[in-house]
Design a protein around this motif. Structure first.
Motif, PDB file in Angstrom:
ATOM      1  N   ARG A 224       0.853  -0.990  -0.089  1.00  0.00           N
ATOM      2  CA  ARG A 224       0.046   0.028  -0.191  1.00  0.00           C
ATOM      3  C   ARG A 224       0.700   0.648   0.369  1.00  0.00           C
ATOM      4  O   ARG A 224       0.651   2.742  -0.594  1.00  0.00           O
ATOM      5  CB  ARG A 224      -1.085  -0.304   1.033  1.00  0.00           C
ATOM      6  CG  ARG A 224      -1.640   1.110   1.369  1.00  0.00           C
ATOM      7  CD  ARG A 224      -2.400   1.633  -0.001  1.00  0.00           C
ATOM      8  NE  ARG A 224      -3.453   2.750   0.617  1.00  0.00           N
ATOM      9  CZ  ARG A 224      -4.452   3.306   1.072  1.00  0.00           C
ATOM     10  NH1 ARG A 224      -5.279   1.861   1.489  1.00  0.00           N
ATOM     11  NH2 ARG A 224      -5.203   3.896   1.563  1.00  0.00           N
ATOM     12  N   GLU A 225       2.077   0.890   0.540  1.00  0.00           N
ATOM     13  CA  GLU A 225       3.014   2.112   0.917  1.00  0.00           C
ATOM     14  C   GLU A 225       3.535   2.989  -0.307  1.00  0.00           C
ATOM     15  O   GLU A 225       3.693   3.183  -0.533  1.00  0.00           O
ATOM     16  CB  GLU A 225       3.555   1.881   1.958  1.00  0.00           C
ATOM     17  CG  GLU A 225       3.203   2.244   3.794  1.00  0.00           C
ATOM     18  CD  GLU A 225       4.379   1.749   4.533  1.00  0.00           C
ATOM     19  OE1 GLU A 225       5.489   2.265   4.088  1.00  0.00           O
ATOM     20  OE2 GLU A 225       4.207   1.627   5.579  1.00  0.00           O
ATOM     21  N   ILE A 226       4.208   1.530  -0.773  1.00  0.00           N
ATOM     22  CA  ILE A 226       4.556   1.476  -2.147  1.00  0.00           C
ATOM     23  C   ILE A 226       3.516   2.207  -3.682  1.00  0.00           C
ATOM     24  O   ILE A 226       4.012   2.674  -4.215  1.00  0.00           O
ATOM     25  CB  ILE A 226       4.962  -0.172  -2.837  1.00  0.00           C
ATOM     26  CG1 ILE A 226       6.261  -0.295  -1.968  1.00  0.00           C
ATOM     27  CG2 ILE A 226       5.763   0.295  -4.008  1.00  0.00           C
ATOM     28  CD1 ILE A 226       6.640  -1.603  -1.887  1.00  0.00           C
ATOM     29  N   VAL A 227       2.240   2.049  -3.554  1.00  0.00           N
ATOM     30  CA  VAL A 227       1.188   1.735  -4.605  1.00  0.00           C
ATOM     31  C   VAL A 227       0.766   3.587  -4.472  1.00  0.00           C
ATOM     32  O   VAL A 227       1.193   4.262  -4.937  1.00  0.00           O
ATOM     33  CB  VAL A 227       0.174   1.254  -4.730  1.00  0.00           C
ATOM     34  CG1 VAL A 227      -0.748   1.168  -5.530  1.00  0.00           C
ATOM     35  CG2 VAL A 227       0.699  -0.404  -4.933  1.00  0.00           C
ATOM     36  N   GLU A 228       1.159   3.482  -3.195  1.00  0.00           N
ATOM     37  CA  GLU A 228       0.558   5.134  -2.793  1.00  0.00           C
ATOM     38  C   GLU A 228       1.839   5.940  -2.788  1.00  0.00           C
ATOM     39  O   GLU A 228       1.264   7.393  -3.238  1.00  0.00           O
ATOM     40  CB  GLU A 228      -0.615   5.366  -1.729  1.00  0.00           C
ATOM     41  CG  GLU A 228      -0.724   6.786  -1.279  1.00  0.00           C
ATOM     42  CD  GLU A 228      -2.347   5.898  -0.564  1.00  0.00           C
ATOM     43  OE1 GLU A 228      -2.775   5.119   0.076  1.00  0.00           O
ATOM     44  OE2 GLU A 228      -3.242   7.852   0.248  1.00  0.00           O
ATOM     45  N   SER A 229       2.704   5.846  -2.072  1.00  0.00           N
ATOM     46  CA  SER A 229       3.850   6.994  -2.117  1.00  0.00           C
ATOM     47  C   SER A 229       4.617   6.448  -2.942  1.00  0.00           C
ATOM     48  O   SER A 229       6.261   7.670  -2.739  1.00  0.00           O
ATOM     49  CB  SER A 229       3.768   7.168  -0.378  1.00  0.00           C
ATOM     50  OG  SER A 229       4.207   6.299  -0.090  1.00  0.00           O
ATOM     51  N   ASP A 230       4.832   5.814  -3.847  1.00  0.00           N
ATOM     52  CA  ASP A 230       6.116   5.310  -4.272  1.00  0.00           C
ATOM     53  C   ASP A 230       7.355   5.067  -3.291  1.00  0.00           C
ATOM     54  O   ASP A 230       8.693   5.433  -3.576  1.00  0.00           O
ATOM     55  CB  ASP A 230       6.593   6.464  -5.256  1.00  0.00           C
ATOM     56  CG  ASP A 230       7.794   6.001  -6.944  1.00  0.00           C
ATOM     57  OD1 ASP A 230       7.731   4.696  -6.640  1.00  0.00           O
ATOM     58  OD2 ASP A 230       8.453   6.835  -7.108  1.00  0.00           O
TER      59      ASP A 230
ATOM     60  N   ASP B 127      -6.523  -0.777   4.232  1.00  0.00           N
ATOM     61  CA  ASP B 127      -7.440   0.648   3.939  1.00  0.00           C
ATOM     62  C   ASP B 127      -8.125   0.887   5.198  1.00  0.00           C
ATOM     63  O   ASP B 127      -8.519   1.475   5.578  1.00  0.00           O
ATOM     64  CB  ASP B 127      -8.295   0.111   2.432  1.00  0.00           C
ATOM     65  CG  ASP B 127      -8.596   1.924   2.032  1.00  0.00           C
ATOM     66  OD1 ASP B 127      -7.903   2.634   2.182  1.00  0.00           O
ATOM     67  OD2 ASP B 127      -9.534   1.941   1.621  1.00  0.00           O
TER      68      ASP B 127
ATOM     69  N   ARG C 295      -3.092  -2.412  -6.231  1.00  0.00           N
ATOM     70  CA  ARG C 295      -2.963  -1.200  -7.055  1.00  0.00           C
ATOM     71  C   ARG C 295      -5.193  -1.625  -7.658  1.00  0.00           C
ATOM     72  O   ARG C 295      -5.777  -0.706  -7.218  1.00  0.00           O
ATOM     73  CB  ARG C 295      -2.254  -1.339  -7.947  1.00  0.00           C
ATOM     74  CG  ARG C 295      -2.174  -0.249  -8.940  1.00  0.00           C
ATOM     75  CD  ARG C 295      -0.853  -0.908  -9.935  1.00  0.00           C
ATOM     76  NE  ARG C 295      -0.847  -0.815 -11.480  1.00  0.00           N
ATOM     77  CZ  ARG C 295      -1.618   0.365 -12.210  1.00  0.00           C
ATOM     78  NH1 ARG C 295      -1.576   1.639 -11.397  1.00  0.00           N
ATOM     79  NH2 ARG C 295      -2.415   0.023 -13.166  1.00  0.00           N
TER      80      ARG C 295
ATOM     81  N   MET D  17      -7.047  -0.205  -5.258  1.00  0.00           N
ATOM     82  CA  MET D  17      -7.067   1.301  -5.204  1.00  0.00           C
ATOM     83  C   MET D  17      -7.839   2.664  -6.140  1.00  0.00           C
ATOM     84  O   MET D  17      -8.837   3.348  -6.166  1.00  0.00           O
ATOM     85  CB  MET D  17      -5.891   2.045  -4.979  1.00  0.00           C
ATOM     86  CG  MET D  17      -4.985   1.582  -3.297  1.00  0.00           C
ATOM     87  SD  MET D  17      -3.862   1.808  -3.463  1.00  0.00           S
ATOM     88  CE  MET D  17      -3.695   4.089  -3.456  1.00  0.00           C
ATOM     89  N   ILE D  18      -8.030   0.882  -7.375  1.00  0.00           N
ATOM     90  CA  ILE D  18      -8.300   1.547  -8.930  1.00  0.00           C
ATOM     91  C   ILE D  18      -8.933   1.511  -8.136  1.00  0.00           C
ATOM     92  O   ILE D  18     -10.840   2.686  -8.792  1.00  0.00           O
ATOM     93  CB  ILE D  18      -7.595   1.274  -9.976  1.00  0.00           C
ATOM     94  CG1 ILE D  18      -6.105   1.652  -9.815  1.00  0.00           C
ATOM     95  CG2 ILE D  18      -8.372   1.319 -11.167  1.00  0.00           C
ATOM     96  CD1 ILE D  18      -5.117   0.944 -11.531  1.00  0.00           C
TER      97      ILE D  18
END
Lengths: 317, 215
Positions: free
Chosen positions: A129-135, A215, A297, A300-301
């Motif tokens: 989640r951290e990667i997908v949301e904040s790279d 989430d 991902r 979230m989408i």
């Protein structure tokens, strides 16, 4: 009474939004999920790797703690002879009992052992989640999710297992009650096929449960949302899940000893032996992180599309 | 890049009375996230973590907590060409008041008083000589509430998410612009005039009563 907009939107805005939405649910969206998933998993391999090792250690310690937590009080209160009797009873239970007793016995033993692994797996979804949301993420983040969402993740895992095993238990009870009545070979083939379809399908439908828990949703709401999203976007969710099952299957089937006979004609034994450690490393450090990123991902989408907050940035970053 | 379009209207004002939420907002990081950043514009977890010099994971935990109690909302999800799914969060209001008397706000004054302050206003008026009797209190409260509701309603005429230029004004300017525009709109509004006249009648009556008592 209305007020004139002093910053009118471009007339094409709605059109663009609709176009990007339809683009996101197309097969290219699915391809992008995998491309992004694997790219980000490889990019963050060190964080994931360290987190996996750390989580594995914590999981083993937790398992030991659970065992000690159960064993020591039993040892002190009931004594060694009772423990021996208990183990004998369990062994007898496996061999002698049928039906419901056996099912309950397996659940009683399996779920506490699987528990820490569910939390560990869920923590990887936190990192994803951290990667997908904040790279980006850090290995220590896994422990943060481990602590903050531990119970929910455990609940999510237990729910997965219960739903997956429910028809198997019913089938087993039907076969074993009132007397053991084994199915014929033809029946067995049908049962096994149905079980495989059930396991793949139901786990696909529940595949967005962990992202939902990360989430902030409760276990049941996350599972419900996962099923709803699958019903609304079956192509995206189940499509991704079938590809994941296929990829994982292709990777791990050759390393299963019982199936070696299938691969022997095509792959020499020496290569197969070399392949095994590589496949395990790839599974642990690339496939599992990539799968967690892909599912996060997609979650979230799709939730953004449901909430009507989704747009796609076509410009450069 | 921040989103051009915020799909949910931002409230001018929110009163937080839930003690759990107030406690949540007293944390330093969460306080900064809401009052320093998200009352001003929508931001992503990454943008917040850069601005606050904190780990994205830490910021994400705080953002999720704030979202779960409804202090901030998700306004846009943007998929970048590199595949990152950015979520833009924004505070639900430009200004928050904790309880009735305490306040934490992005600026000092507001043009629209909250409903919870009606009682406090009526009691506060006694310091200026408008001592409303207990039997009349309910009636006065209804009138004042109507007045406030109408003012809020009128302010929503121009304070819409689509008025991007207005929404992007600095807070103090926006407050002044809002005050002037609201004043004009209310002066043109017959419903407001009627309620205002009734309200003024109450004020006048009690001021006169106090004067006669003093005399």
């Amino acid at each position: 009474m209305s007020w004139p907009s002093n910053y009118p939107d471009s007339p094409d805005d709605d059109k663009t939004l609709t176009e990007t939405r339809s683009a996101a649910s197309s097969p290219s969206g699915l391809l992008k999920d995998f491309k992004v998933g694997f790219t980000l998993a490889i990019k963050n391999i060190l964080s994931f790797g360290l987190a996996m090792v750390g989580i594995l250690v914590v999981t083993i310690l937790l398992l030991l703690a659970i065992l000690l937590f159960i064993a020591i009080p039993l040892l002190f209160t009931l004594g060694i002879p009772f423990i021996i009797t208990l183990i004998e009873t369990i062994s007898t239970g496996f061999t002698g009992s049928t039906g419901l007793t056996l099912v309950l016995l397996i659940m009683f033993l399996v779920l506490p052992i699987l528990g820490p692994f569910f939390i560990a797996l869920g923590s990887l979804f936190g990192m994803a989640r951290e990667i997908v949301e904040s790279d980006g993420t850090l290995a220590e983040s896994a422990f943060s999710w481990y602590g903050k969402r531990g119970l929910s993740l455990l609940g999510g895992g237990v729910l997965h297992v219960m739903i997956t095993l429910a028809p198997l238990i019913v089938a087993f009870l039907a076969i074993s009650y009132p007397t053991w009545n084994p199915p014929t070979n033809t029946e067995l083939r049908i049962i096994i096929t149905l079980i495989v379809i059930w396991i793949i399908l139901v786990n696909g439908m529940l595949s967005l449960t962990f992202p939902g828990i990360i989430d902030g949703l409760s276990v049941f709401r996350a599972a419900g949302r996962s099923v709803k999203l699958t019903c609304k976007f079956p192509g995206r969710v189940l499509g991704a899940w079938f590809i994941i099952v296929l990829l994982t299957g292709v990777l791990i089937l050759p390393i299963i000893n019982e199936l070696t006979i299938l691969w022997m004609p095509f792959i020499p034994q020496r290569i197969l032996e070399m392949y095994r450690p590589i496949a395990i490393v790839a599974l642990l450090f690339i496939i599992i992180p990539a799968v967690s990123i892909i599912l996060t991902r997609i979650y979230m989408i799709l939730t953004a599309k449901v909430d009507a907050t989704y747009t796609q940035d076509n410009g450069g970053e | 890049m921040n989103p051009k379009l915020s799909k949910k209207a931002i409230k001018e004002f929110e009163v937080v009375t839930n003690i759990k939420v107030i406690k949540l907002l007293l944390d330093g990081t969460r306080k900064d996230i809401v009052f320093k950043y998200l009352v001003n514009k929508p931001m992503t977890v990454k943008q917040l973590s850069v601005a606050m010099n904190k780990k994205p994971g830490t910021v994400l935990h705080h953002v999720q907590k704030l979202k779960s109690v409804g202090i901030i909302v998700l306004v846009e999800t943007r998929e970048t060409p590199r595949g990152i799914v950015e979520r833009y969060y924004r505070a639900i209001a430009r200004e928050f008041r904790l309880g009735i008397s305490e306040r934490m706000s992005a600026y000092d004054e507001s043009t629209v008083p909250p409903k919870d302050r009606v009682n406090a206003t009526l009691l506060g008026l006694s310091t200026l000589g408008v001592v409303i009797t207990e039997s009349e209190f309910k009636h006065a409260r209804t009138i004042l509430q109507k007045l406030i509701d109408r003012e809020t309603e009128m302010s929503l005429v121009y304070n819409t998410p689509k008025n991007h230029a207005y929404q992007r004004l600095p807070q103090s300017t926006r407050r002044d612009v809002s005050q002037r525009m609201l004043q004009f709109l209310l002066s043109q509004d017959e419903v407001h005039q009627k309620i205002l006249s009734e309200w003024n009648g109450i004020i006048a009556y009690y001021l006169k009563k106090t004067s006669s008592e003093l005399a």
